[in-house]
Design a protein around this motif. Structure first.
Motif, PDB file in Angstrom:
ATOM      1  N   LYS A  41      -7.831  -8.157   6.404  1.00 47.07           N
ATOM      2  CA  LYS A  41      -7.527  -7.486   7.528  1.00 47.07           C
ATOM      3  C   LYS A  41      -8.980  -6.999   8.064  1.00 47.07           C
TER       4      LYS A  41
ATOM      5  N   ALA B 296       0.966  -1.075  -0.059  1.00 43.05           N
ATOM      6  CA  ALA B 296       0.185   0.060   0.169  1.00 43.05           C
ATOM      7  C   ALA B 296       0.908   1.043   0.063  1.00 43.05           C
TER       8      ALA B 296
ATOM      9  N   ARG C 271       3.117  -5.475   3.155  1.00 36.76           N
ATOM     10  CA  ARG C 271       2.649  -6.591   4.139  1.00 36.76           C
ATOM     11  C   ARG C 271       2.627  -7.861   3.269  1.00 36.76           C
TER      12      ARG C 271
ATOM     13  N   GLU D 111     -10.453  -3.561   6.335  1.00 32.81           N
ATOM     14  CA  GLU D 111      -9.672  -2.456   6.337  1.00 32.81           C
ATOM     15  C   GLU D 111      -8.694  -2.800   4.864  1.00 32.81           C
ATOM     16  N   TYR D 112      -8.152  -3.922   4.584  1.00 33.62           N
ATOM     17  CA  TYR D 112      -7.646  -4.319   3.275  1.00 33.62           C
ATOM     18  C   TYR D 112      -7.534  -5.651   3.099  1.00 33.62           C
TER      19      TYR D 112
ATOM     20  N   ASN E 263     -16.095  -4.657   8.835  1.00 33.80           N
ATOM     21  CA  ASN E 263     -15.537  -3.627   8.020  1.00 33.80           C
ATOM     22  C   ASN E 263     -14.104  -4.286   7.634  1.00 33.80           C
TER      23      ASN E 263
END
Lengths: 143, 431
Positions: free
Chosen positions: A116, A37, A46, A98-99, A96
């Motif tokens: 995530k 990212a 990551r 996050e990525y 939700n």
């Protein structure tokens, strides 16, 4: 149930990503999946590796800021709509994301996607209720 | 020339006048200001040692810190009821320095600013578009008093609202522009964006000061705004603007030395340097009444220029400022100290004071990038928390410094260190 992910801080400058992979290679760490990212100035790399502890250790020794975070590896049916179904489940249950990023390798006939999520406990419960399987770290190691 | 008898006075006559005024000043300060009496006593010098201007080297210096210590009224040399106006420095690093003016001081200020405006041949036929800020900051009112003295029209528009400034420049036919050099370029830039026709303007001359600027910037301003750009110098501790100014010859700033006596000293030893050698500018107010200042260490680096000036003025010229003796940065006219930035960073949890300040000039305005080293405490695998970290630091810096900065997170140890100590400031502006 969660698996360990290594996150590394990278400045957007020449050769930094190469330095990470070189460092991991010299420690005999095998990279299974990765995502980067980025903003114009910096990036967050990551990684899912075969040996997170070893990876963290060698990156720190090389002077990188790195940390272990927990993510969920979800099995996704390798067919149209496979990912859509999982995202729909997350959406309906207010989970939700996050990525996320995908594994290159498959587990049997399924793809593996890293998520995530803000609330991992809830995510595991919802996934289980909906018959979606997650991949454990032991399984990942032998993939 | 606004005041030929003073500005073109013979050098001998001038030196005699300076000596006379210095002797009177020292006598007054010794008698009326305990702060100065104490300083003179401990330096073993008194009024009877001062008979000519050269004796000034015997006197002690005054520093900004000392002036702060006696805030607010410790430098007053007259009764409080004689004071009619007060200005102060910004006080960003502590107590501000106070400049208290008697009626005669305000008149003196008007006089030296009339001379400054006169450097650009300003007369009562002119309209002065004064975009310096009005308030405690001395820029706005300094120009204002000078314009009044001359009898020119002054438009006290102050800073900001650039589009309106352009409209009023056109409508009132401003001939003299006064603002910071960077603001003049902003005017030009906004004008270009707005497709403003600069040929409609009557601007003839601009008097720019309160920040460092370069010859390159002068050329740019002159081309874009179609005027002659002059550098002016002053400081709150002395009077505000009106200490020195360039004439149309654009070769150094004449110091109004019949009232503000300049010296160049070695910043390390304090010893006066021969003409032409680069050092710290020291200024003494020879005739100010309210808060006179003896040998003020400006921390500004410059040198005197030798030879006569084509304009006919005899007052000594100094080179445009070459730098500062301390690490203070002047960014968009605002004084910024690296220590302030460090303080802000230290207050943010997890942030280590490993930082570097990169100052640059993009277009007309100074830009500041603050690089902060990443560490494990503040690192996150999520982009949004790192982006938030940057924004949080930026707003914390803004609330302290009053200037916008761009915060950039960098890898640990990427800020160059020499002898274990990081180089805190990289000023890339070519000034």
């Amino acid at each position: 149930m969660n698996i360990k992910q290594i996150a590394v801080f990278l400045e957007n400058k020449k050769g930094r990503l190469a330095e990470v992979t070189r460092s991991l290679a010299s420690a005999g760490v095998n990279v299974r999946a990765l995502s980067l990212a980025e903003t114009t100035d910096f990036g967050i790399l990551r990684l899912i590796v075969n040996d997170p502890d070893q990876a963290l250790d060698c990156l720190k020794k090389s002077g990188f800021v790195a940390q272990v975070t927990e993510v969920i590896a979800i099995e996704v049916e390798d067919k149209p709509g496979g990912l859509a179904r999982i995202l729909e489940v997350c959406n309906t249950n207010d989970i939700n994301i996050e990525y996320m990023y995908a594994f290159v390798e498959k587990r049997v006939s399924n793809a593996v996607v890293i998520f995530k999520i803000d609330d991992h406990e809830k995510a595991h419960r919802v996934l289980k209720e909906n018959g979606i399987s997650v991949v454990t770290s032991d399984v990942l190691k032998n993939m | 020339m606004w005041n030929k008898s003073s500005e073109a006075m013979g050098r001998k006559e001038l030196a005699a006048l300076q000596g006379e005024r210095l002797a009177r000043l020292v006598e007054t300060l010794y008698r009326k200001v305990p702060f100065y009496k104490k300083k003179m006593d401990s330096a073993g010098v008194g009024p009877r040692d001062i008979t000519k201007i050269e004796d000034i080297a015997k006197l002690p210096f005054t520093t900004k810190d000392e002036m702060r210590e006696v805030y607010p009224y410790g430098l007053l040399a007259v009764d409080r009821k004689e004071i009619v106006e007060i200005h102060t420095s910004t006080g960003t690093t502590g107590k501000p320095v106070v400049d208290a003016y008697t009626r005669a001081d305000v008149d003196l200020w008007g006089e030296v600013m009339a001379r400054t405006l006169g450097m650009g041949d300003t007369t009562r036929d002119d309209t002065v578009h004064n975009a310096y800020g009005y308030g405690l900051f001395t820029g706005g009112l300094g120009v204002h008093y000078g314009a009044h003295k001359i009898g020119a029209i002054v438009l006290p528009i102050s800073g900001g609202n650039t589009k309106r400034q352009l409209m009023m420049l056109k409508d009132f036919g401003g001939t003299v522009l006064t603002c910071t050099p960077s603001y003049s370029l902003l005017l030009a830039e906004i004008g270009r964006e707005e497709k403003f026709d600069f040929s409609q303007l009557k601007l003839r001359v601009g008097l720019f000061g309160a920040e460092f600027w370069s010859e390159a910037m002068r050329k740019e301003i002159e081309e874009k705004l179609r005027l002659k750009a002059l550098d002016i110098y002053g400081l709150t501790e002395i009077i505000g603007p009106g200490v020195a100014s360039e004439c149309l010859a654009q070769n150094g700033l004449h110091v109004f030395e019949d009232v503000f006596y300049p010296e160049i000293v070695d910043p390390e030893t304090g010893k006066p340097l021969p003409a032409g050698e680069k050092g710290e500018l020291v200024v003494t107010t020879l005739t100010k009444e309210g808060t006179p200042v003896l040998r003020y260490r400006t921390r500004d680096i410059t040198h005197f220029l030798t030879g006569e000036c084509a304009c006919g003025r005899t007052h000594v010229r100094m080179h445009r400022l070459l730098g500062r003796t301390d690490d203070m940065l002047i960014i968009r006219g605002v004084n910024v100290f690296p220590s302030q930035i460090e303080e802000v960073l230290m207050k943010i949890e997890g942030v280590e004071p490993q930082y570097q300040i990169l100052v640059d000039r993009k277009g007309a305005l100074d830009s500041v990038e603050v690089q902060v080293e990443m560490n494990e405490t503040i690192f996150s695998d999520e982009m949004k928390s790192l982006a938030k970290m940057e924004k949080d630091i930026e707003s914390a810096l803004y609330s302290t410094l009053n200037i916008h900065t761009v915060v950039k997170l960098v890898e640990p140890k990427s800020i160059p260190r020499s002898e274990g100590k990081a180089k805190r400031v990289v000023d890339k502006r070519s000034l």
